[in-house]
Design a protein around this motif. Sequence first.
Motif, PDB file in Angstrom:
ATOM      1  N   ALA A  81      -7.564   7.523   3.753  1.00  0.00           N
ATOM      2  CA  ALA A  81      -8.145   6.467   2.935  1.00  0.00           C
ATOM      3  C   ALA A  81      -8.117   6.867   1.461  1.00  0.00           C
ATOM      4  O   ALA A  81      -7.713   7.979   1.094  1.00  0.00           O
ATOM      5  CB  ALA A  81      -9.578   6.209   3.387  1.00  0.00           C
ATOM      6  N   SER A  82      -8.561   5.948   0.622  1.00  0.00           N
ATOM      7  CA  SER A  82      -8.655   6.219  -0.813  1.00  0.00           C
ATOM      8  C   SER A  82      -9.583   7.400  -1.051  1.00  0.00           C
ATOM      9  O   SER A  82     -10.608   7.560  -0.366  1.00  0.00           O
ATOM     10  CB  SER A  82      -9.180   4.975  -1.528  1.00  0.00           C
ATOM     11  OG  SER A  82      -9.322   5.218  -2.911  1.00  0.00           O
TER      12      SER A  82
ATOM     13  N   ALA B 287      -4.936   5.816  -1.459  1.00  0.00           N
ATOM     14  CA  ALA B 287      -4.876   5.747   0.007  1.00  0.00           C
ATOM     15  C   ALA B 287      -3.433   5.874   0.480  1.00  0.00           C
ATOM     16  O   ALA B 287      -2.498   5.549  -0.249  1.00  0.00           O
ATOM     17  CB  ALA B 287      -5.470   4.440   0.490  1.00  0.00           C
TER      18      ALA B 287
END
Length: 415
Positions: free
Chosen positions: A275-276, A296
């Motif tokens: 993910a980010s 991400a």
Amino acid sequence: MAARRAWILALALASSSALARAHPNYVGCDRTGSGSGDVMTKSSIMGVTPTDTTLMTASSTTYAPGDSVTVTLSGLSSGAFVHTSAGTPATISGFTAKTCTGTSLQYKSSSVSSTETLTWTAPSDLTGVATVEISAGTASGYGQIKRHTLTLTRAAAAACAANERVSAGACASCAAGTTRAAGDDPYAGDTTCAATLCAANERVSGKACVACAAGTTNAAGDDASGSDTTCDATLCASNEYVSGNACASCATGVTNAAGDDASGVDTTCDGSLCASDQRVSGNACVSCDAGTTNAAGDDASGADTTCAATLCAVNQRVSGNACVSCDAGTTNAAGDDASGADTTCAATTVLIVEDEAADEDDDEDDAEDEDDDEDEDDDDSVLEISSDGASSASTRVVPAAAAVLAGAVGFCLYQ
């Protein structure tokens, strides 16, 4: 008187002869005669002691199920009987067979040949038939009875083989899907075969246990003597995939939902995308360190990745690994690294250089205001210098804010 004695003697002789007359038809299915007792073992028959002698010879003194034995009778007188304790004898020509249960008896009251032949057949089930007695008795009219008992013995039977059972005195194959150990005695009574129970990961197919197909399983205990059974497909757990009909663990950094059918085609695991503000470390997604960021999409199945340091904008400083605005009246150049230690903003300094002619006009006014200016805070002021850059009598310190509002002629340098 002499005539009377002769009549009495004749009557006695007639009575004696009548008592000893042979009647083979009187012998019953249980070998009893007209009186009580077995005619083959009685010590006296109608007042006369029987003669035990050899009247029979057999082609074999042993028998197996269904065997035929030829018995030759010899030395017979005019009347005779033949009794068997078991089996089935053929009726001798001219003899009469009585209706018996389990045993047999046949007789002929007169005109018996001195030699006769009897064919005897053993029962097919010899359970409980260890021996058979063939008995014969003969007499000529009023003569003494001769008798003979011939004993036949059951032949030893081979033990039943593996997966055979005893049925009616013989070895018979077990039914499909059942088994039995070898060694049953055919003459010891009927036995049964046990159902075959399939092992784990086996199923029933055509009364036999067969292995489950690759990728399927089954609990032990299916009865092979019953109907066909099936195996259940193996479903892979979470983060497993199908490889060669078996469930295998996904590699580090990739995942898969539970439920892949191992009995089917091979499957694969899906890459895990971070993910980010996450990075890859040891094929796992981990959070970026404070003060760093990352877009991400990093693939956790690949090599390790890094997060980029956050650089603060102009007039921002680092506080607790975050960029925050400078306080009012302070400034900072862009580029502070938020992943490092805290930084500070610098106080704003304004340097004003005034035109000399304008300064002379304002000298008097400045003198009047000097007393008031001395009360102001020296930290919130600027130094006034001549336009040629040299300090002079006209130089003075004024508040930074006042200098800006006065629109002083010259230039301001911020640092």
